[in-house]
Design a protein around this motif. Sequence first.
Motif, PDB file in Angstrom:
ATOM      1  N   ILE A 223     -97.536  29.389  49.795  1.00  0.00           N
ATOM      2  CA  ILE A 223     -96.864  29.806  51.029  1.00  0.00           C
ATOM      3  C   ILE A 223     -97.874  30.060  52.139  1.00  0.00           C
ATOM      4  O   ILE A 223     -97.714  29.577  53.263  1.00  0.00           O
ATOM      5  CB  ILE A 223     -95.984  31.040  50.766  1.00  0.00           C
ATOM      6  CG1 ILE A 223     -94.812  30.595  49.896  1.00  0.00           C
ATOM      7  CG2 ILE A 223     -95.490  31.648  52.071  1.00  0.00           C
ATOM      8  CD1 ILE A 223     -93.914  31.676  49.428  1.00  0.00           C
ATOM      9  N   LYS A 224     -98.952  30.792  51.806  1.00  0.00           N
ATOM     10  CA  LYS A 224     -99.973  31.055  52.834  1.00  0.00           C
ATOM     11  C   LYS A 224    -100.513  29.748  53.405  1.00  0.00           C
ATOM     12  O   LYS A 224    -100.679  29.604  54.614  1.00  0.00           O
ATOM     13  CB  LYS A 224    -101.142  31.833  52.227  1.00  0.00           C
ATOM     14  CG  LYS A 224    -100.954  33.326  52.180  1.00  0.00           C
ATOM     15  CD  LYS A 224    -102.300  33.950  51.804  1.00  0.00           C
ATOM     16  CE  LYS A 224    -102.250  35.455  51.799  1.00  0.00           C
ATOM     17  NZ  LYS A 224    -103.568  36.031  51.494  1.00  0.00           N
ATOM     18  N   SER A 225    -100.815  28.809  52.525  1.00  0.00           N
ATOM     19  CA  SER A 225    -101.405  27.553  52.994  1.00  0.00           C
ATOM     20  C   SER A 225    -100.391  26.751  53.791  1.00  0.00           C
ATOM     21  O   SER A 225    -100.716  26.181  54.837  1.00  0.00           O
ATOM     22  CB  SER A 225    -101.902  26.710  51.810  1.00  0.00           C
ATOM     23  OG  SER A 225    -102.861  27.440  51.080  1.00  0.00           O
ATOM     24  N   ALA A 226     -99.158  26.711  53.305  1.00  0.00           N
ATOM     25  CA  ALA A 226     -98.136  25.928  54.005  1.00  0.00           C
ATOM     26  C   ALA A 226     -97.890  26.491  55.405  1.00  0.00           C
ATOM     27  O   ALA A 226     -97.778  25.740  56.373  1.00  0.00           O
ATOM     28  CB  ALA A 226     -96.836  25.916  53.197  1.00  0.00           C
ATOM     29  N   VAL A 227     -97.848  27.806  55.497  1.00  0.00           N
ATOM     30  CA  VAL A 227     -97.603  28.436  56.794  1.00  0.00           C
ATOM     31  C   VAL A 227     -98.782  28.172  57.737  1.00  0.00           C
ATOM     32  O   VAL A 227     -98.611  27.752  58.885  1.00  0.00           O
ATOM     33  CB  VAL A 227     -97.379  29.963  56.610  1.00  0.00           C
ATOM     34  CG1 VAL A 227     -97.436  30.683  57.931  1.00  0.00           C
ATOM     35  CG2 VAL A 227     -96.042  30.206  55.924  1.00  0.00           C
ATOM     36  N   ALA A 228     -99.988  28.410  57.246  1.00  0.00           N
ATOM     37  CA  ALA A 228    -101.173  28.275  58.100  1.00  0.00           C
ATOM     38  C   ALA A 228    -101.412  26.811  58.495  1.00  0.00           C
ATOM     39  O   ALA A 228    -101.634  26.494  59.665  1.00  0.00           O
ATOM     40  CB  ALA A 228    -102.396  28.834  57.380  1.00  0.00           C
ATOM     41  N   PHE A 229    -101.338  25.918  57.513  1.00  0.00           N
ATOM     42  CA  PHE A 229    -101.575  24.501  57.827  1.00  0.00           C
ATOM     43  C   PHE A 229    -100.460  23.982  58.731  1.00  0.00           C
ATOM     44  O   PHE A 229    -100.686  23.193  59.636  1.00  0.00           O
ATOM     45  CB  PHE A 229    -101.624  23.637  56.562  1.00  0.00           C
ATOM     46  CG  PHE A 229    -102.771  23.943  55.630  1.00  0.00           C
ATOM     47  CD1 PHE A 229    -103.666  24.968  55.889  1.00  0.00           C
ATOM     48  CD2 PHE A 229    -102.956  23.188  54.489  1.00  0.00           C
ATOM     49  CE1 PHE A 229    -104.713  25.251  55.023  1.00  0.00           C
ATOM     50  CE2 PHE A 229    -104.002  23.451  53.619  1.00  0.00           C
ATOM     51  CZ  PHE A 229    -104.868  24.489  53.870  1.00  0.00           C
ATOM     52  N   GLY A 230     -99.243  24.455  58.452  1.00  0.00           N
ATOM     53  CA  GLY A 230     -98.109  24.011  59.263  1.00  0.00           C
ATOM     54  C   GLY A 230     -98.296  24.406  60.720  1.00  0.00           C
ATOM     55  O   GLY A 230     -98.063  23.602  61.625  1.00  0.00           O
ATOM     56  N   ALA A 231     -98.743  25.655  60.942  1.00  0.00           N
ATOM     57  CA  ALA A 231     -98.933  26.129  62.317  1.00  0.00           C
ATOM     58  C   ALA A 231     -99.987  25.278  63.027  1.00  0.00           C
ATOM     59  O   ALA A 231     -99.849  24.958  64.205  1.00  0.00           O
ATOM     60  CB  ALA A 231     -99.353  27.598  62.312  1.00  0.00           C
TER      61      ALA A 231
END
Length: 365
Positions: A223-231
Amino acid sequence: GVPEVPARPVAPRRVSRQIHVGPVAVGGGAPVSVQSMTTTRTSDIGATLQQIAELTASGCQIVRVACPTQDDADALATIARKSQIPVIADIHFQPKYVFAAIEAGCAAVRVNPGNIKKFDDQVKEIARAARDHGTPVRIGVNAGSLDRRLLQKYGKATPEALVESALWEASLFEEHDFRDLKISVKHNDPVVMIEAYRQLAESCDYPLHLGVTEAGPAFQGTIKSAVAFGALLSRGIGDTIRVSLSAPPAEEVKVGIQILESLGLRQRRLEIVSCPSCGRAQVDVYKLADEVTAGLDGMDVPLRVAVMGCVVNGPGEAREADLGVASGNGKGQIFVKGEVVKTVPESRIVETLIEEAMKLAEQMK
Ligand code: SF4
């Protein structure tokens, strides 16, 4: 192979220089690549190559190996030669291993200048060796090992501190006319990490390697990676990604690929569109979705398969997909390219979907 053409990119990509990590282009409009890192002792050549083979099979495009000892450095030449994907040597404390990795034919080296004492003095030699061998360098700044000088100046690893560290280190290479660089500024907090990369993206044109460091166990880290990379990727920032999980590295690759596919930065392979189920469901949607996913595992074609629990949204979604089922009254209506091709009893839904998927995959080849 990895599809080259983005499906529907989320945003125009930031303009960056291009480097080549072995045959993989990074930056300059190249597709965002997915990388991971081995967890074996690098000196254990057999185990490391075995893990690299597994990573390659899972879609990993670049692999990094740690190099904390002389035995590890000695193993690099064989690993770099036998690996199917480019190998980056990860060096933290000892510049001598940077030279060893370059000599060994690694596709790139990652240095963490905050961790290499007397780094400033060594840059000239590193730049010369890297240029002679055509080896790019990643400047990997990490919140946990920030330069002491910057830690004192900023009090902690703020976005500004991470960026200043990276740009300072890049400037040392630039003084020696070496620009074959990519940069990362990792932090375990996505908010800090996103801001650091945003600032970095504005301050230079080097390709950027995205990562949330120490992201945690699989669920949290995903989740952390998906949120950060997504942003970041949704603003066009990021040229290669590494998801860090306290889980087997092939999992990191799976997550990385899914993130790129979700953002339209990579052609989707199989996509299951399944409903969350609700009080109207007339079939066990979770079970059905799991069975269909398992049955179609490994299919290398961009199929969109809809698994819907009832007739409310079912037919609509199933029609939009390449293939789908809308369930009701113990039966499943099977749709292919928007047309109902048959209605089967619930017990035959999975096998029918798999059959139809195989037919479609054949036609798509
Ligand atoms: Fe509920 Fe039907 Fe929608 Fe599934 S498709 S969430 S069962 S209304």
